[in-house]
Structure formats: C-alpha cells, structure tokens
Write an enzyme that holds these catalytic residues in place. Structure first.
Site, PDB file in Angstrom:
ATOM      1  N   HIS A   1       0.846  -1.208   0.000  1.00  0.00           N
ATOM      2  CA  HIS A   1       0.000   0.000   0.000  1.00  0.00           C
ATOM      3  C   HIS A   1       0.871   1.243   0.000  1.00  0.00           C
ATOM      4  O   HIS A   1       2.085   1.166   0.160  1.00  0.00           O
ATOM      5  CB  HIS A   1      -0.994  -0.019   1.153  1.00  0.00           C
ATOM      6  CG  HIS A   1      -0.404   0.095   2.534  1.00  0.00           C
ATOM      7  ND1 HIS A   1       0.400  -0.873   3.087  1.00  0.00           N
ATOM      8  CD2 HIS A   1      -0.509   1.072   3.480  1.00  0.00           C
ATOM      9  CE1 HIS A   1       0.755  -0.499   4.315  1.00  0.00           C
ATOM     10  NE2 HIS A   1       0.228   0.681   4.569  1.00  0.00           N
TER      11      HIS A   1
ATOM     12  N   HIS B   1       1.355   3.942   1.900  1.00  0.00           N
ATOM     13  CA  HIS B   1       1.878   4.723   3.027  1.00  0.00           C
ATOM     14  C   HIS B   1       3.399   4.847   2.974  1.00  0.00           C
ATOM     15  O   HIS B   1       4.101   3.907   2.585  1.00  0.00           O
ATOM     16  CB  HIS B   1       1.451   4.095   4.355  1.00  0.00           C
ATOM     17  CG  HIS B   1       0.014   4.378   4.694  1.00  0.00           C
ATOM     18  ND1 HIS B   1      -0.703   3.611   5.579  1.00  0.00           N
ATOM     19  CD2 HIS B   1      -0.834   5.347   4.255  1.00  0.00           C
ATOM     20  CE1 HIS B   1      -1.939   4.093   5.669  1.00  0.00           C
ATOM     21  NE2 HIS B   1      -2.045   5.144   4.870  1.00  0.00           N
TER      22      HIS B   1
ATOM     23  N   ASP C   1       5.755   4.726   5.111  1.00  0.00           N
ATOM     24  CA  ASP C   1       6.599   3.751   5.812  1.00  0.00           C
ATOM     25  C   ASP C   1       6.625   2.394   5.104  1.00  0.00           C
ATOM     26  O   ASP C   1       7.253   1.450   5.598  1.00  0.00           O
ATOM     27  CB  ASP C   1       6.182   3.603   7.283  1.00  0.00           C
ATOM     28  CG  ASP C   1       4.787   3.043   7.452  1.00  0.00           C
ATOM     29  OD1 ASP C   1       3.845   3.548   6.804  1.00  0.00           O
ATOM     30  OD2 ASP C   1       4.630   2.078   8.230  1.00  0.00           O
TER      31      ASP C   1
ATOM     32  N   HIS D   1      -7.579  -0.321   5.395  1.00  0.00           N
ATOM     33  CA  HIS D   1      -6.480   0.519   5.912  1.00  0.00           C
ATOM     34  C   HIS D   1      -6.185   1.605   4.892  1.00  0.00           C
ATOM     35  O   HIS D   1      -6.137   2.789   5.211  1.00  0.00           O
ATOM     36  CB  HIS D   1      -5.277  -0.368   6.182  1.00  0.00           C
ATOM     37  CG  HIS D   1      -4.060   0.357   6.665  1.00  0.00           C
ATOM     38  ND1 HIS D   1      -3.999   0.945   7.908  1.00  0.00           N
ATOM     39  CD2 HIS D   1      -2.864   0.592   6.073  1.00  0.00           C
ATOM     40  CE1 HIS D   1      -2.803   1.516   8.054  1.00  0.00           C
ATOM     41  NE2 HIS D   1      -2.092   1.311   6.960  1.00  0.00           N
TER      42      HIS D   1
ATOM     43  N   ASP E   1      -0.426  -3.887   6.253  1.00  0.00           N
ATOM     44  CA  ASP E   1      -1.070  -3.299   7.437  1.00  0.00           C
ATOM     45  C   ASP E   1      -2.555  -3.631   7.501  1.00  0.00           C
ATOM     46  O   ASP E   1      -3.335  -2.906   8.116  1.00  0.00           O
ATOM     47  CB  ASP E   1      -0.896  -1.770   7.439  1.00  0.00           C
ATOM     48  CG  ASP E   1       0.528  -1.338   7.742  1.00  0.00           C
ATOM     49  OD1 ASP E   1       1.386  -2.210   7.999  1.00  0.00           O
ATOM     50  OD2 ASP E   1       0.788  -0.115   7.708  1.00  0.00           O
TER      51      ASP E   1
HETATM   52 FE    FE Z   1       2.631   0.850   8.134  1.00  0.00          FE
HETATM   53 ZN    ZN Z   2       0.023   1.665   6.532  1.00  0.00          ZN
END
Ligand code: FE
Ligand code: ZN
Length: 256
Positions: free
Chosen positions: A56, A58, A60, A115, A134
């Site tokens: 995904h 994000h 991080d 998420h 996640d």
């Molecule tokens: Fe994460």
């Molecule tokens: Zn995430």
C-alpha cells in the site's frame, strides 16, 4: 524449489521482509520501509534484489523505493493498481486475482481495502505464506483510514478464509500492545492469555513475534472474532451484525 524468507525490523517498528527463490536467484523485498536496511539485509544473504512487492501507498512502506532503484537498476516494482499513480514508478500494477512472480514463485493478489482503499496482500499459496502489510496484525488489524469499517471487515474475512497453516507476515511489530488490548475484550480466553505471555517473553528477549498463522489469529485475534458470541457479549452487542461488532472493537482500539 527452495524458498527462503528473511524478516528484519527497521525504522521504529516496521518489518522488512525478503523472499528468495534459490532456483532462479530472484529476490523480492516486501515493501520498502527503509532502503538502506533492505539493501543491507539482502547483502548479508548474498542476494540481489530483483523485485519489490508493495502492499500500500503509506510512506513507511514505499519510502525506500528510490534507494532500491538506485542500487538495483533492473528492479521491477509491483504495487496495487489502485494506488500506482500515488506510489509512482510502478512496473506491475496489480488487481484481485493477478499473480506477482518472483522467479518461479507466484503470489496471488488479494485486494483488502480498509487501511487504504487499494491495499493488497500477496499470497504465496504453494509456499503457504501471505504478506498482509497493514491489513492484519498479530492480535490486531490496521487502522481503518480509507473505507468504511464494514469494508475492512470483509477484507479480514478474506484473510480468515486462507488455510489455517498459512504463515502470516505483517508490516509492523505491534503484537505486545495488541495483546494488552485483546485482553480487554476477551479476558477469559485461555489461548489468548497463554499467547500474551509468550509474546511478552519474546519481546523481552528482543525477538520477533511474527510470523503468525491464520489458525493462531482465529483463536486469539479479537478483530477476527467479531462473530463469536463470547466476544459480542463482552462488548454488549450480542446478536449484532459481525461488521458492526468489528466496528465497535476497532473504535475501542483507536481510543485504547
Ligand atoms: Fe505501516
Ligand atoms: Zn500503513
């Protein structure tokens, strides 16, 4: 065919994971939390990265991609089609039912919105391994940012339906805090109590609590147990729609 998986902690609590097909030498990074940490882990094994499989958008999970591309110019980046524009530089946009290949290994793509709206999971069916990013955590699940809770619940049901022996690798080491929360929902679940003790012992020794398995999560993860009469009774929602019970458990965790 031999498959090797190497998991390592990086940043604060992110997991980097490498998947290596010894027949072809192909090696994939699952997400790219920290480019230098991924490169160091691959070098320690003598592996050359050929692929990145992104779950995904994000930061991080993708911020290491520029460093990986610089180090491995032939790197192929696979990522959710629905988030490809946002991630940038995606060679293989993937949707439900597609396959991501790492040498001779093949991962079936499972879309798990919740998420993030485009989040995907990589399921190596033959190897009985799933990389869930996640969406699902040991004793927990991801925060629901980009879809209604009912959509996340459907995504979790897809993962719950995988074979119980499937090894589950997650994006973060959150298990100890998740165990504390899980015990507020199911204080009398003896399997959960035993697992919480094991988790505390592992973390005190600086050891990972992952991978987990689907079977272990079905027995102890309150988010996968929103249909259980004991869980619904504990949150005062006996007979509720499981999606509504899930939403209540998620809301409690957000406040925890
Ligand atoms: Fe994460
Ligand atoms: Zn995430």
């Amino acid at each position: 065919m031999t498959t090797h998986v190497r998991q390592f902690l990086c940043l604060k609590d992110n997991y980097g994971v490498l998947v290596h097909d010894s027949d072809t030498g192909a090696t994939a990074a699952i997400d790219a939390p920290d480019g230098e940490a991924v490169i160091a882990a691959a070098a320690a094994e003598g592996w050359t990265l050929t692929d990145a499989l992104i779950t995904h958008h994000h930061a991080d999970h993708v911020q290491g991609l520029p460093a990986l591309r610089a180090r491995y110019p032939k790197l192929k980046v696979a990522a959710p089609a629905k988030e490809a524009a946002r991630i940038g530089g995606v060679d293989r946009p993937l949707s439900e039912g597609d396959y991501a290949r790492v040498g001779r290994l093949a991962a079936k793509v499972v879309e798990t919105p919740g998420h993030t709206a485009g989040h995907i999971v990589y399921w190596f069916e033959e190897e009985e391994i799933a990389f869930v990013g996640d969406t699902l955590f040991a004793l927990g699940c991801g925060r629901v940012f980009e879809a209604p809770p009912a959509v996340m619940w459907e995504s979790l049901l897809k993962l719950a339906a995988l074979p119980g022996s499937t090894q589950i690798y997650c994006g973060h080491e959150y298990t100890e805090a998740n165990a504390r929360f899980a015990l507020t929902i199911e204080a009398d679940n003896s399997v959960l109590k035993a697992r919480a003790g094991e988790v505390a012992t592992l973390r005190a020794a600086g050891r990972p609590t992952l991978p987990t398995t689907i079977a272990a999560e079905l027995a102890t993860n309150p988010f996968l147990r929103a249909e259980e009469p004991s869980v619904q009774a504990a949150i005062g929602m006996t007979g509720a729609d499981p999606a509504a019970a899930f939403a209540e458990i998620r809301a409690r965790k957000d406040r925890f």
